[in-house]
Design a protein around this motif. Structure first.
Motif, PDB file in Angstrom:
ATOM      1  N   PHE A   1       0.923  -1.250   0.164  1.00  0.00           N
ATOM      2  CA  PHE A   1      -0.096   0.180  -0.028  1.00  0.00           C
ATOM      3  C   PHE A   1       0.798   1.364  -0.014  1.00  0.00           C
ATOM      4  O   PHE A   1       0.501   2.207  -0.706  1.00  0.00           O
ATOM      5  CB  PHE A   1      -0.760  -0.208   1.390  1.00  0.00           C
ATOM      6  CG  PHE A   1      -1.551   1.279   1.452  1.00  0.00           C
ATOM      7  CD1 PHE A   1      -2.766   1.588   0.705  1.00  0.00           C
ATOM      8  CD2 PHE A   1      -1.087   2.151   2.398  1.00  0.00           C
ATOM      9  CE1 PHE A   1      -3.412   2.739   0.978  1.00  0.00           C
ATOM     10  CE2 PHE A   1      -1.760   3.371   2.574  1.00  0.00           C
ATOM     11  CZ  PHE A   1      -3.046   3.459   1.991  1.00  0.00           C
ATOM     12  N   ALA A   2       1.976   1.229   1.048  1.00  0.00           N
ATOM     13  CA  ALA A   2       2.877   2.454   0.796  1.00  0.00           C
ATOM     14  C   ALA A   2       3.412   2.686  -0.440  1.00  0.00           C
ATOM     15  O   ALA A   2       3.819   3.515  -0.764  1.00  0.00           O
ATOM     16  CB  ALA A   2       3.699   2.240   2.370  1.00  0.00           C
ATOM     17  N   LYS A   3       3.963   1.415  -0.713  1.00  0.00           N
ATOM     18  CA  LYS A   3       4.587   1.620  -1.928  1.00  0.00           C
ATOM     19  C   LYS A   3       3.758   2.145  -3.295  1.00  0.00           C
ATOM     20  O   LYS A   3       3.991   2.908  -3.968  1.00  0.00           O
ATOM     21  CB  LYS A   3       4.994   0.192  -2.731  1.00  0.00           C
ATOM     22  CG  LYS A   3       6.295   0.326  -3.546  1.00  0.00           C
ATOM     23  CD  LYS A   3       6.844  -0.952  -3.768  1.00  0.00           C
ATOM     24  CE  LYS A   3       6.977  -1.109  -5.570  1.00  0.00           C
ATOM     25  NZ  LYS A   3       6.834  -2.281  -6.219  1.00  0.00           N
ATOM     26  N   GLY A   4       2.520   1.731  -3.175  1.00  0.00           N
ATOM     27  CA  GLY A   4       1.493   2.352  -4.042  1.00  0.00           C
ATOM     28  C   GLY A   4       1.219   3.813  -4.001  1.00  0.00           C
ATOM     29  O   GLY A   4       1.245   4.673  -4.868  1.00  0.00           O
ATOM     30  N   VAL A   5       1.256   4.386  -2.681  1.00  0.00           N
ATOM     31  CA  VAL A   5       1.102   5.737  -2.594  1.00  0.00           C
ATOM     32  C   VAL A   5       2.129   6.545  -3.221  1.00  0.00           C
ATOM     33  O   VAL A   5       2.028   7.656  -3.742  1.00  0.00           O
ATOM     34  CB  VAL A   5       0.989   6.051  -0.862  1.00  0.00           C
ATOM     35  CG1 VAL A   5       1.128   7.461  -0.850  1.00  0.00           C
ATOM     36  CG2 VAL A   5      -0.090   5.295  -0.582  1.00  0.00           C
ATOM     37  N   VAL A   6       3.392   6.038  -3.262  1.00  0.00           N
ATOM     38  CA  VAL A   6       4.633   6.634  -3.829  1.00  0.00           C
ATOM     39  C   VAL A   6       4.866   6.449  -5.200  1.00  0.00           C
ATOM     40  O   VAL A   6       4.959   7.366  -6.052  1.00  0.00           O
ATOM     41  CB  VAL A   6       5.850   6.076  -2.969  1.00  0.00           C
ATOM     42  CG1 VAL A   6       7.088   6.859  -3.730  1.00  0.00           C
ATOM     43  CG2 VAL A   6       5.872   6.428  -1.592  1.00  0.00           C
ATOM     44  N   ALA A   7       4.522   5.098  -5.576  1.00  0.00           N
ATOM     45  CA  ALA A   7       4.842   4.742  -7.189  1.00  0.00           C
ATOM     46  C   ALA A   7       3.585   4.439  -7.918  1.00  0.00           C
ATOM     47  O   ALA A   7       3.794   4.163  -9.153  1.00  0.00           O
ATOM     48  CB  ALA A   7       5.851   3.766  -7.113  1.00  0.00           C
TER      49      ALA A   7
ATOM     50  N   ALA B   1       0.266   7.157  -8.907  1.00  0.00           N
ATOM     51  CA  ALA B   1       0.564   7.440  -7.670  1.00  0.00           C
ATOM     52  C   ALA B   1      -0.182   8.972  -7.418  1.00  0.00           C
ATOM     53  O   ALA B   1      -0.421   9.829  -8.456  1.00  0.00           O
ATOM     54  CB  ALA B   1       2.063   7.536  -7.656  1.00  0.00           C
ATOM     55  N   PRO B   2      -0.511   9.169  -6.262  1.00  0.00           N
ATOM     56  CA  PRO B   2      -0.503   8.477  -5.061  1.00  0.00           C
ATOM     57  C   PRO B   2      -1.859   7.380  -5.066  1.00  0.00           C
ATOM     58  O   PRO B   2      -2.696   7.912  -4.713  1.00  0.00           O
ATOM     59  CB  PRO B   2      -0.382   9.722  -3.998  1.00  0.00           C
ATOM     60  CG  PRO B   2      -1.327  10.765  -4.495  1.00  0.00           C
ATOM     61  CD  PRO B   2      -1.204  10.525  -6.070  1.00  0.00           C
TER      62      PRO B   2
END
Lengths: 338, 357
Positions: free
Chosen positions: A68-74, A97-98
């Motif tokens: 999830f966190a990676k999805g927010v960034v990338a 993103a985000p």
């Protein structure tokens, strides 16, 4: 100054990360089977397994959160499982993103959900904040300068009375009497500016925003009254009078300036919270804002949407706090930052 | 006509007549100032002395009309250059505030607005009474800051009060008070919040500026040292009334009233005998809600039994000339205060002084 702002932004981002993690963990601590709920009641065991893989519920919590966190960034592609994406490329949804996730329940990305629902909450909050600040501060000053008079008691008593009524009562009262029975206003339907113009947007926001503003009005009247009275008792007010300033300059230039600091803080916090959705008001007026989305998605155990809303609402609060802190530096030279 | 001109000359610059400032409260009427009279000429300094709650600040605020808009009842007459300030309407009074009458307050940090620069606050005082541009006001303020001894005034103009030291702030307050060349300056405990060396500097500054502008000054203090250094006349207040009034030297060397003796006894004397006792005035300040009967000082007065009968507890003494002459007024029933002071008070508070004679 800018270093300070940057530091606050970094802290804010860390705070939001922690917030999303806590929301994740809370949901997984619940006994509900996420995949089963996302898939639907008629699903077979095999279909549930597919859904579980598609949404990544088969992985441990920390891995899901990392994704999830990676999805927010990338950004991210759904379904999460690569084999499923390759098997049916036409069903792949790209979430840029985000990326806040994909809601199986609504069948779209959380981003596009929020894009649909947030403008309504923001519109409500903006009009409401203008209403309660304008009337709250005005009535608060009027009460302060006429302290002890009938006007003062009237203002404080009346706002307190309004405050005592629950929001759903006021909202329903407005709808049933002002709109339906007396026909004073048209029934409000949310109209975006793009459709109805600024006037159409505003006229349809009157009643729900007023309902929302009335909740805050009483506390802002009382706060303004107290802050102005406190400020008017200060020695520098006596100095201002001794200079020969007229009472208007004494009140507005010297008295109100000091009362501004706590008011800005409170407004920032209240407005930030409200941007995340006004659950009761939106429900009463059937305004599809973030508040209504919160209720629906929570009832449906739609985890991605709930996490997305929590994060967005959290960002509003964090952002408003940063703005308030920076505004302080402009209001009070003693906190001006090097 | 000639007679009129003659009268005008004799008329003092400031004349306060039977001034009363009463505050109605839920518990009753508080008589903060009850029948105060004095006169002051240009270039002269009056020191008003008394403990907290004696009415010294309240009576001086009345001159500036600062009780207007509150529930205070102000009576009597305050004549400034022959104009009764209490008869003026609010707009007329406002024109005099800061222009003809200016005030310096006790704590310069709280007396200045924390959110505006020092220069702006002083410029504001100037621009209220003069229609000038911001730039002209700035020039004037910088001149004034220089006059009161603030270094780099053009830079300090843009500083905030919290960036000034205590002494600097009080200098800035003086600049603010004097920027319109007021003819009357009221300094309400101007040195109380400052340390001793800065106190001396501020008092020197006030005296120099007084000489330069021929200002009449009322200095309110509980510090007899300040009165001794600054004032030409001293007025001792107790429970809202004057209890002793005269030339400073007279009042300080031949005080006629037991309360003044008490004040003098409580001043620590660094050059005096270290064995001399420092005697506080016994008891507490009187309640202004229900002041003692007769002389308000009688419950704390140790010389009460020297007055025949129960005069002290039943009858308020008048403020009348004492045995030493017409200009030295006292409010006391004692028949011969001078000998009591010389024979009983001096040996106790300054034994070395008593032995010298």
């Amino acid at each position: 100054m800018w270093a300070y702002a940057a530091r606050r932004v970094v802290i804010g981002i860390l705070l939001l990360l922690a917030l999303s993690l806590v929301t994740f963990i809370l949901f997984f601590a619940s006994p509900a089977d996420q995949a089963k709920l996302a898939c639907g009641k008629q699903c077979t065991q095999a279909q549930i397994a597919v859904t579980e893989k598609a949404l990544g519920y088969d992985k441990p919590v920390y891995e899901q959160w990392a994704g999830f966190a990676k999805g927010v960034v990338a950004g991210r592609d759904f379904p999460i499982d690569q084999a499923q994406r390759e098997a049916a490329p036409e069903t792949v949804t790209h979430c840029a993103a985000p990326c806040l996730g994909f809601s199986k329940y609504y069948g779209e990305t959380v981003n596009s959900l929020i894009k649909d629902y947030a403008p309504i909450s923001i519109s409500l909050a903006v009009v409401a904040v203008v209403l309660w600040l304008f009337f709250g501060v005005l009535l608060g000053i009027a009460a302060a300068v006429t302290k002890g008079s009938i006007l003062d008691r009237g203002i404080v008593g009346l706002t307190l009375l309004v405050y005592a009524f629950p929001t759903f009562f006021i909202g329903v009262f407005f709808l049933k009497y002002v709109v339906v029975k007396w026909g004073l206003l048209d029934y409000p339907y949310y109209t975006p500016i793009a459709e109805g113009g600024v006037w159409g947007w505003l006229t349809n926001l009157w009643l729900p925003s007023l309902t929302l503003a009335l909740v805050f009005l009483a506390s802002y009247v009382r706060m303004t009254r107290a802050f102005v009275l406190e400020s008017l008792g200060e020695d520098y007010i006596r100095t201002a009078k001794a200079k020969g300033l007229n009472s208007r300059a004494v009140l507005f230039k010297h008295g109100l300036r000091a009362a501004l600091t706590p008011l800005v803080t409170m407004t920032g916090i209240d407005f930030g919270t409200l941007l995340g959705g006004a659950i009761i008001t939106e429900s009463v007026f059937a305004y599809p804002g973030l508040g209504l989305l919160t209720v629906q998605s929570s009832q449906a155990w739609d985890l991605p949407t709930v996490v997305g809303i929590v994060l967005i609402a959290g960002s509003f609060v964090v952002l408003m706090n940063i703005i308030v802190d920076i505004a302080y530096a402009f209001i009070d030279p003693r906190v001006r930052l090097g | 006509m000639e007679q009129n001109a003659h009268m005008d000359e004799k008329q003092p610059f400031l004349k306060v007549e039977n001034l009363k400032v009463h505050f109605p409260t839920q518990d009753g009427l508080v008589k903060a100032t009850d029948g105060l009279s004095y006169a002051l000429d240009r270039g002269q300094t009056l020191g008003i002395v008394g403990e907290s709650g004696s009415g010294k600040s309240v009576s001086s605020s009345a001159i500036l009309g600062l009780h207007r808009g509150t529930n205070a009842k102000v009576e009597g007459r305050i004549l400034l250059d022959g104009v009764d300030l209490l008869a003026l309407n609010n707009a007329e009074m406002r024109k005099l505030r800061g222009k003809e009458i200016a005030m310096i307050f006790q704590d310069p940090l709280s007396a200045m607005h924390p959110y505006y620069t020092v220069g702006n606050q002083i410029a504001e005082a100037y621009r209220v009474h003069h229609k000038v541009s911001k730039k002209a006001a700035r020039t004037r303020v910088i001149d004034m800051l220089e006059l009161v001894g603030i270094p780099q005034p053009d830079v300090r103009f843009d500083s905030y009060p919290h960036q000034f030291s205590g002494g600097m702030r009080q200098r800035a307050m003086i600049a603010m008070a004097l920027i319109n060349d007021p003819s009357l300056l009221i300094a309400d405990e101007p040195t109380t919040a400052l340390d001793v060396t800065v106190q001396a500097q501020i008092l020197d500054l006030l005296q120099n500026l007084q000489r330069e502008f021929n200002t009449a000054i009322i200095i309110i203090t509980h510090d007899l040292g300040v009165v001794a250094e600054m004032a030409d006349e001293a007025l001792v207040m107790y429970a809202g009334r004057a209890v002793e009034h005269g030339r400073v030297k007279e009042v300080l060397t031949h005080p006629q009233m037991p309360y003044t003796w008490g004040l003098l006894s409580s001043v620590p004397d660094i050059t005096g005998d270290p064995n001399a006792r420092m005697v506080p005035v016994p008891g507490n300040p009187p309640s202004l809600l229900s002041p003692p009967t007769g002389c308000a000082f009688h419950p704390r007065c140790v010389h009460r039994d020297k007055v025949p009968g129960d005069l002290c507890t039943t009858e308020l003494p008048d403020l009348v000339p004492g045995p030493r002459g017409g200009l030295h007024l006292k409010r006391c029933h004692l028949a011969d205060p001078e000998s009591i002071y010389q024979n009983e008070v001096i040996p106790e508070i300054a034994p070395d002084l008593a032995e010298e004679r």
